[in-house]
Design a protein around this motif. Structure first.
Motif, PDB file in Angstrom:
ATOM      1  N   GLU A   6       0.699  -1.257   0.076  1.00 37.98           N
ATOM      2  CA  GLU A   6      -0.118  -0.012   0.063  1.00 37.98           C
ATOM      3  C   GLU A   6       0.796   1.385  -0.121  1.00 37.98           C
ATOM      4  OE1 GLU A   6      -2.090  -2.897   2.715  1.00 37.98           O
ATOM      5  OE2 GLU A   6      -0.066  -2.415   2.521  1.00 37.98           O
ATOM      6  N   SER A   7       0.281   2.555  -0.444  1.00 34.49           N
ATOM      7  CA  SER A   7       0.955   3.700  -0.302  1.00 34.49           C
ATOM      8  C   SER A   7      -0.384   4.752  -0.643  1.00 34.49           C
ATOM      9  CB  SER A   7       1.839   3.824  -1.660  1.00 34.49           C
ATOM     10  OG  SER A   7       1.307   3.715  -2.968  1.00 34.49           O
ATOM     11  N   GLY A   9      -0.896   7.042   2.206  1.00 30.59           N
ATOM     12  CA  GLY A   9      -1.239   7.226   3.567  1.00 30.59           C
ATOM     13  C   GLY A   9      -0.885   8.842   3.992  1.00 30.59           C
ATOM     14  N   LEU A  20      -5.778   6.310  -1.630  1.00 34.57           N
ATOM     15  CA  LEU A  20      -4.550   5.277  -1.262  1.00 34.57           C
ATOM     16  C   LEU A  20      -4.398   4.264  -2.531  1.00 34.57           C
ATOM     17  CD1 LEU A  20      -6.022   3.987   2.191  1.00 34.57           C
ATOM     18  CD2 LEU A  20      -4.155   5.854   1.604  1.00 34.57           C
ATOM     19  N   CYS A  22      -2.716   0.321  -3.882  1.00 36.13           N
ATOM     20  CA  CYS A  22      -2.249  -0.884  -3.438  1.00 36.13           C
ATOM     21  C   CYS A  22      -1.677  -1.642  -4.928  1.00 36.13           C
ATOM     22  CB  CYS A  22      -3.323  -1.800  -2.711  1.00 36.13           C
ATOM     23  SG  CYS A  22      -2.852  -3.427  -2.253  1.00 36.13           S
ATOM     24  N   ARG A  38      -9.465  -1.357   7.713  1.00 39.04           N
ATOM     25  CA  ARG A  38      -8.854  -0.298   8.334  1.00 39.04           C
ATOM     26  C   ARG A  38      -8.981  -0.889   9.815  1.00 39.04           C
ATOM     27  NH1 ARG A  38     -12.944   4.694   7.912  1.00 39.04           N
ATOM     28  NH2 ARG A  38     -14.643   3.956   9.060  1.00 39.04           N
ATOM     29  N   VAL A  92      -5.049   2.453  10.529  1.00 38.56           N
ATOM     30  CA  VAL A  92      -4.376   1.796   9.362  1.00 38.56           C
ATOM     31  C   VAL A  92      -5.002   1.302   8.272  1.00 38.56           C
ATOM     32  CG1 VAL A  92      -2.542   0.182   9.108  1.00 38.56           C
ATOM     33  CG2 VAL A  92      -2.283   1.837  10.899  1.00 38.56           C
ATOM     34  N   TYR A  93      -4.700   1.691   7.007  1.00 42.28           N
ATOM     35  CA  TYR A  93      -5.500   1.197   5.947  1.00 42.28           C
ATOM     36  C   TYR A  93      -4.862  -0.083   5.399  1.00 42.28           C
ATOM     37  CZ  TYR A  93      -9.270   4.535   6.582  1.00 42.28           C
ATOM     38  OH  TYR A  93     -10.438   5.326   6.943  1.00 42.28           O
ATOM     39  N   THR A  94      -5.554  -1.423   5.162  1.00 40.89           N
ATOM     40  CA  THR A  94      -4.886  -2.232   4.617  1.00 40.89           C
ATOM     41  C   THR A  94      -5.417  -3.130   3.466  1.00 40.89           C
ATOM     42  OG1 THR A  94      -3.806  -2.860   6.639  1.00 40.89           O
ATOM     43  CG2 THR A  94      -3.605  -4.610   5.229  1.00 40.89           C
ATOM     44  N   GLN A 119       1.070  -4.497   4.063  1.00 39.99           N
ATOM     45  CA  GLN A 119       1.475  -3.974   5.561  1.00 39.99           C
ATOM     46  C   GLN A 119       0.790  -2.790   5.960  1.00 39.99           C
ATOM     47  OE1 GLN A 119       2.789  -3.044   2.537  1.00 39.99           O
ATOM     48  NE2 GLN A 119       2.949  -0.711   3.091  1.00 39.99           N
ATOM     49  N   THR A 121      -1.255   1.265   5.498  1.00 37.90           N
ATOM     50  CA  THR A 121      -0.818   2.420   5.480  1.00 37.90           C
ATOM     51  C   THR A 121      -1.561   3.464   6.348  1.00 37.90           C
ATOM     52  OG1 THR A 121      -0.173   4.540   3.865  1.00 37.90           O
ATOM     53  CG2 THR A 121      -2.136   3.144   3.348  1.00 37.90           C
ATOM     54  N   GLN A 122      -0.862   4.459   7.297  1.00 40.26           N
ATOM     55  CA  GLN A 122      -1.397   5.021   8.115  1.00 40.26           C
ATOM     56  C   GLN A 122      -2.362   6.183   7.465  1.00 40.26           C
ATOM     57  OE1 GLN A 122      -1.731   5.017  11.489  1.00 40.26           O
ATOM     58  NE2 GLN A 122      -3.128   6.479  11.489  1.00 40.26           N
TER      59      GLN A 122
END
Length: 127
Positions: A6-7, A9, A20, A22, A38, A92-94, A119, A121-122
């Motif tokens: 993920e990216s 955040g 976001l 992924c 999340r 945190v989003y996953t 992993q 992303t906040q």
């Protein structure tokens, strides 16, 4: 099995937007149902949204009308556009890739989560 990263955040003010992304690798991406979850501090993990390989989507009531999930099977990515963000969206989003049949995953609406995970992303919504 698919690997997810993920990216996107970050910190945003209430009412703002964030996108976001992924990125997936390692398997046939288009076969998977994709989900965003999340987890806020001290809280249980919460399902946010699901998208099937043919673009069917469902959302948790808490984000309906504000969040939009999309996927690009050619680029092996799934995005989450988040608008009108609220402090309670802080978490945190996953992303998750579920190999089960789309009908099964849609019916579960995030319950009994299964498959591969990124992993996380906040996302912090604060003034």
């Amino acid at each position: 099995q698919v690997q997810l990263v993920e990216s996107g955040g970050g910190l945003v003010q209430p009412g703002g937007s964030l996108r976001l992304s992924c990125a997936a690798s390692g398997s046939i991406f288009s076969l998977y149902v994709l989900n965003w979850y999340r987890q806020a501090p001290g809280e249980q993990r919460e399902w946010v949204t699901t998208i099937t390989s043919d673009g069917r989507t469902i959302y948790a009531d808490s984000v309906k009308g504000r969040f939009t999930i999309s996927r690009d099977n050619a680029k092996n990515t799934v995005d989450l556009q988040m608008n009108s963000l609220k402090p309670e969206d802080t978490a945190v989003y996953t992303c998750n890739a579920d190999p089960r049949p789309p009908g099964v995953v849609l019916a579960l609406k995030g319950r009994s989560a299964f498959g591969s995970w990124g992993q996380g992303t906040q996302v912090t919504v604060s003034s």
